[in-house]
Design a protein around this motif. Structure first.
Motif, PDB file in Angstrom:
ATOM      1  N   TYR A   1     -11.105 -33.265 125.888  1.00 31.04           N
ATOM      2  CA  TYR A   1      -9.741 -33.719 126.146  1.00 31.04           C
ATOM      3  C   TYR A   1      -9.182 -32.981 127.359  1.00 31.04           C
ATOM      4  O   TYR A   1      -8.360 -32.073 127.230  1.00 31.04           O
TER       5      TYR A   1
ATOM      6  N   HIS B   1     -12.191 -39.087 134.794  1.00 31.69           N
ATOM      7  CA  HIS B   1     -11.538 -40.283 134.275  1.00 31.69           C
ATOM      8  C   HIS B   1     -10.929 -39.988 132.916  1.00 31.69           C
ATOM      9  O   HIS B   1     -11.499 -39.263 132.100  1.00 31.69           O
TER      10      HIS B   1
ATOM     11  N   GLU C   1      -9.820 -40.818 129.178  1.00 35.40           N
ATOM     12  CA  GLU C   1     -10.246 -41.655 128.066  1.00 35.40           C
ATOM     13  C   GLU C   1      -9.035 -42.341 127.437  1.00 35.40           C
ATOM     14  O   GLU C   1      -7.899 -41.869 127.544  1.00 35.40           O
ATOM     15  N   PHE C   2      -9.299 -43.452 126.755  1.00 33.76           N
ATOM     16  CA  PHE C   2      -8.200 -44.203 126.131  1.00 33.76           C
ATOM     17  C   PHE C   2      -7.499 -43.367 125.067  1.00 33.76           C
ATOM     18  O   PHE C   2      -6.267 -43.440 124.930  1.00 33.76           O
ATOM     19  N   ALA C   3      -8.272 -42.579 124.298  1.00 35.78           N
ATOM     20  CA  ALA C   3      -7.662 -41.751 123.257  1.00 35.78           C
ATOM     21  C   ALA C   3      -6.699 -40.738 123.862  1.00 35.78           C
ATOM     22  O   ALA C   3      -5.625 -40.479 123.314  1.00 35.78           O
ATOM     23  N   GLU C   4      -7.090 -40.149 124.997  1.00 35.06           N
ATOM     24  CA  GLU C   4      -6.193 -39.206 125.665  1.00 35.06           C
ATOM     25  C   GLU C   4      -4.932 -39.905 126.154  1.00 35.06           C
ATOM     26  O   GLU C   4      -3.815 -39.393 125.987  1.00 35.06           O
ATOM     27  N   PHE C   5      -5.104 -41.051 126.784  1.00 38.45           N
ATOM     28  CA  PHE C   5      -3.952 -41.779 127.329  1.00 38.45           C
ATOM     29  C   PHE C   5      -3.002 -42.184 126.206  1.00 38.45           C
ATOM     30  O   PHE C   5      -1.773 -42.105 126.356  1.00 38.45           O
ATOM     31  N   ALA C   6      -3.555 -42.609 125.058  1.00 41.80           N
ATOM     32  CA  ALA C   6      -2.715 -43.000 123.930  1.00 41.80           C
ATOM     33  C   ALA C   6      -1.947 -41.793 123.386  1.00 41.80           C
ATOM     34  O   ALA C   6      -0.766 -41.905 123.036  1.00 41.80           O
ATOM     35  N   ARG C   7      -2.602 -40.635 123.322  1.00 40.41           N
ATOM     36  CA  ARG C   7      -1.909 -39.430 122.850  1.00 40.41           C
ATOM     37  C   ARG C   7      -0.805 -39.015 123.822  1.00 40.41           C
ATOM     38  O   ARG C   7       0.265 -38.566 123.397  1.00 40.41           O
TER      39      ARG C   7
END
Length: 333
Positions: free
Chosen positions: A75, A167, A169-175
């Protein structure tokens, strides 16, 4: 306010196809807030703290990422918001401290300044509902707060990509988006509290001082009072065994969790640190057989939902009280 009053007069003659007065008031409120010196000063202060936190994080990110076997090193962008060398706190800590000041600054004179300037009764003489005025004051300030926090976090993501080439990750962007949402809710509580005080008191200075006093009590003095009370009624923590110490810390956390700043801290810690599994202390039995892996976003949201719902409930309560007081208020010249 002259342009708003002029529009209200035109709106009474323009017919039902005109733009709603509510959105006109929202646009006027956004423009007034953006051009006010208090917002500019606080926005610059938050921007400077953001730059300092990002500089410290980028300076120490290489050390934190050295152990590639650590699952938490995946992360990267979450670490930019949490890593520090203790010279400066992380960015979310700054928001927990400066966010209330931003909300108070945007709302402490929302209603009483209109009455002091003599524009409130003139505005209410136009075909504008009282609830529309109160909703526009809150909505306009909330839009400004949302744009500020969203822009800062998107700048962090974009700057991190340009400087490191990593780059997201989607999980990071969502958090990160959830963190932005929680920050907006946190500041919205203080904004609604300031609007409530602006409805209650006729002087802007009185509402501002009262809001700052409440903020100082909940942030500084309440934890001190809790510590004094617990020290008087409970044994000294140094004399307790590990299980009793867990109970002691749990009791202390239960008293502190009513603070908006503590709710925000607990929520951001869970969202930005996926390895966090509980808001309170855990016993060895509870930690037994636990897999040392980051939690999915859904599980983190379930853990932080009590804090989020508490902030939302406090915000709605402040807005409901201010709405009730304003609707019953007699407006005179």
């Amino acid at each position: 306010m002259k342009s708003l009053l002029a529009y209200s007069k035109d709106h009474s003659l323009a017919g039902s196809k005109s733009v709603s007065p509510f959105w006109v008031m929202v646009k006027k409120e956004v423009a007034d807030q953006i051009h006010s010196w208090r917002f500019i000063i606080l926005a610059l202060l938050i921007l400077l703290t953001w730059l300092g936190s990002m500089y410290v994080s980028m300076s120490n990110i290489r050390t934190a990422m050295e152990n590639v076997q650590d699952h938490n090193t995946l992360y990267f962008y979450l670490k930019l918001l949490t890593i520090t060398d203790r010279s400066l706190p992380p960015f979310h800590v700054f928001i927990g401290f400066l966010g209330p000041l931003l909300g108070i600054a945007l709302g402490f004179d929302a209603i009483n300044s209109e009455q002091s300037n003599g524009t409130l009764i003139r505005l209410m003489a136009q075909p504008v509902y009282r609830d529309s005025l109160l909703n526009a004051k809150f909505t306009g300030s909330l839009i400004v707060i949302s744009i500020l926090f969203f822009s800062l976090n998107m700048l962090m993501v974009g700057g991190g990509m340009l400087l490191t080439g990593v780059h997201i990750e989607f999980a990071e962007f969502a958090r990160i988006l959830c963190f932005v949402g929680l920050s907006i809710i946190y500041v919205a509580f203080w904004l609604n509290l300031a609007i409530l005080l602006s409805v209650k008191f006729r002087q802007s200075a009185t509402s501002a001082l009262t809001a700052i006093a409440i903020w100082l009590f909940l942030t500084v003095f309440y934890p001190i009072l809790v510590q004094i009370v617990l020290k008087g009624i409970l044994p000294d923590p140094g004399d307790l065994n590990p299980d009793q110490l867990v109970i002691y810390n749990q009791i202390r956390h239960n008293f502190l969790v009513v603070m908006p700043s503590q709710m925000y801290t607990d929520g951001t810690t869970t969202l930005l640190m996926p390895v966090v599994r509980s808001m309170g202390p855990l016993t060895m039995e509870q930690m037994a057989m636990a897999v040392p892996a980051p939690l999915p976003l859904r599980e983190s949201l379930l853990i932080t939902w009590p804090q989020v719902s508490g902030l939302i409930a406090a915000t709605v309560a402040c807005f409901a009280i201010s709405y009730w007081l304003f609707m019953r208020r007699e407006i005179r010249t």
